[in-house]
Design a protein around this motif. Structure first.
Motif, PDB file in Angstrom:
ATOM      1  N   CYS A   1       3.228   1.049 -13.766  1.00  0.00           N
ATOM      2  CA  CYS A   1       2.984   0.666 -12.374  1.00  0.00           C
ATOM      3  C   CYS A   1       3.743  -0.595 -12.012  1.00  0.00           C
ATOM      4  O   CYS A   1       4.204  -0.757 -10.880  1.00  0.00           O
ATOM      5  N   GLU A   2       3.874  -1.501 -12.969  1.00  0.00           N
ATOM      6  CA  GLU A   2       4.611  -2.739 -12.724  1.00  0.00           C
ATOM      7  C   GLU A   2       6.064  -2.433 -12.378  1.00  0.00           C
ATOM      8  O   GLU A   2       6.640  -3.044 -11.463  1.00  0.00           O
TER       9      GLU A   2
ATOM     10  N   GLN B   1       0.186   4.221  -7.843  1.00  0.00           N
ATOM     11  CA  GLN B   1      -0.862   5.217  -8.040  1.00  0.00           C
ATOM     12  C   GLN B   1      -0.276   6.536  -8.537  1.00  0.00           C
ATOM     13  O   GLN B   1      -0.846   7.193  -9.421  1.00  0.00           O
ATOM     14  N   LYS B   2       0.856   6.919  -7.983  1.00  0.00           N
ATOM     15  CA  LYS B   2       1.512   8.164  -8.409  1.00  0.00           C
ATOM     16  C   LYS B   2       2.044   8.043  -9.831  1.00  0.00           C
ATOM     17  O   LYS B   2       2.080   9.026 -10.569  1.00  0.00           O
ATOM     18  N   GLU B   3       2.448   6.842 -10.213  1.00  0.00           N
ATOM     19  CA  GLU B   3       3.038   6.638 -11.537  1.00  0.00           C
ATOM     20  C   GLU B   3       1.987   6.594 -12.645  1.00  0.00           C
ATOM     21  O   GLU B   3       2.281   6.922 -13.793  1.00  0.00           O
TER      22      GLU B   3
ATOM     23  N   VAL C   1      -5.744   3.242  -4.006  1.00  0.00           N
ATOM     24  CA  VAL C   1      -5.169   2.562  -2.849  1.00  0.00           C
ATOM     25  C   VAL C   1      -6.107   2.773  -1.673  1.00  0.00           C
ATOM     26  O   VAL C   1      -6.302   3.897  -1.215  1.00  0.00           O
ATOM     27  N   GLU C   2      -6.699   1.696  -1.196  1.00  0.00           N
ATOM     28  CA  GLU C   2      -7.610   1.738  -0.059  1.00  0.00           C
ATOM     29  C   GLU C   2      -7.302   0.576   0.872  1.00  0.00           C
ATOM     30  O   GLU C   2      -7.033  -0.547   0.407  1.00  0.00           O
TER      31      GLU C   2
ATOM     32  N   GLY D   1       0.797  -1.229   0.000  1.00  0.00           N
ATOM     33  CA  GLY D   1       0.000   0.000   0.000  1.00  0.00           C
ATOM     34  C   GLY D   1       0.823   1.269   0.000  1.00  0.00           C
ATOM     35  O   GLY D   1       0.369   2.297   0.527  1.00  0.00           O
ATOM     36  N   CYS D   2       2.016   1.247  -0.595  1.00  0.00           N
ATOM     37  CA  CYS D   2       2.892   2.420  -0.580  1.00  0.00           C
ATOM     38  C   CYS D   2       2.397   3.539  -1.482  1.00  0.00           C
ATOM     39  O   CYS D   2       2.732   4.708  -1.291  1.00  0.00           O
TER      40      CYS D   2
END
Length: 284
Positions: free
Chosen positions: A259-260, A231-233, A241-242, A226-227
């Protein structure tokens, strides 16, 4: 008068009265069935898997005819027959059927024997539902696959097999009909129906753990922590992210695979992609 003749006459009168009563009842309480229901049922595959959300193919046939009378077949689909079967049914009912993208079952757990070692021994009934009801299971992750094969037993199309080396179920894309039986059978909601994607290429988070980062990492080496780096990328807002867990929306994902690369634990996987080209180092 001959008693035998009297008996025959009496029985004949009773039979006549009974037949009249039965005829009247059959007309008064007759149930009309639309002949189109039988025609639609013949076009359906007859698997009776319940993947459409109705009790068998006959139930779906009734709903399809009702939908045609209402002017819409939206949200009605046979996952086993697919687009070809639904197109034939739409032609029969004189309706237009919107093309829906095919889906496939995806196992969202990469907790192999190597990534997620056992910490205890379970000696009860060897089913996922029984083991799940008893607690966490044999590993430190309380969200991962239990490996007992309830999904395999639920699949009527031999599309899921347990890999003895990894201890995880594997889905055969060619055999999977997206009926959803394995999804319902999994007590931990690890299996999900996702779009197959172009050329069967998919990107998804292969983890469902909602533990905090350190706890999740301790239980499984490739757990999502969950870092939020993925999501930022993402440039398409396809990742949320939840509860310490990232999820990729397949309706928004553009398969860029950024994201990978950004995931520090390798929890995000890309399926059926060609190997990435290694960039040659340019000398200064």
């Amino acid at each position: 008068m001959d008693p035998i003749l009297i008996a025959v006459i009496v029985l004949g009168c009773i039979a006549l009265i009974s037949s009249v009563i039965l005829y009247v009842c059959s007309k008064k309480f007759a149930v009309y069935e639309d002949p189109r229901i039988g025609q639609v049922a013949e076009l359906l595959p007859g698997a009776n898997c319940g993947g459409c959300g109705f009790p068998g193919c006959s139930g779906l046939a009734c709903e399809l005819v009702k939908g045609a009378d209402a002017g819409s077949l939206e949200n009605l689909n046979c996952p086993v027959g697919g687009a070809e079967t639904m197109s034939k049914i739409a032609d029969l009912l004189g309706m237009a059927m919107a093309n829906s993208e095919p889906t496939v079952a995806v196992v969202r757990c990469n907790g192999t024997c190597e990534n997620r070692p056992k910490v205890t021994l379970y000696s009860g009934l060897r089913t996922c539902s029984a083991m799940h009801s008893c607690g966490v299971g044999e590993t430190a992750c309380g969200f991962g696959c239990l490996g007992c094969g309830d999904c395999v037993a639920a699949c009527k199309f031999d599309a899921i097999k347990m890999n003895p080396e990894t201890g995880l179920p594997e889905v055969d894309d060619d055999k999977c009909t997206s009926c959803g039986a394995c999804v319902k059978a999994c007590p931990r909601n690890i299996i999900e129906l996702r779009k197959k994607g172009p050329k069967n290429r998919r990107v998804y988070v292969q983890c469902v753990s909602k533990d905090k980062g350190a706890v999740a990492k301790k239980g499984c080496a490739v757990a999502c922590i969950g870092c939020g780096k993925c999501q930022k990328e993402c440039s398409f807002d396809a990742i949320i992210v939840e509860n310490n867990l990232a999820y990729i929306d397949f309706n928004k994902c553009r398969l860029c695979r950024k994201c990978e690369t950004a995931c520090p634990t390798g929890a995000i996987v890309a399926v059926n992609f060609p190997p990435k080209k290694v960039k040659a180092e340019v000398a200064a």
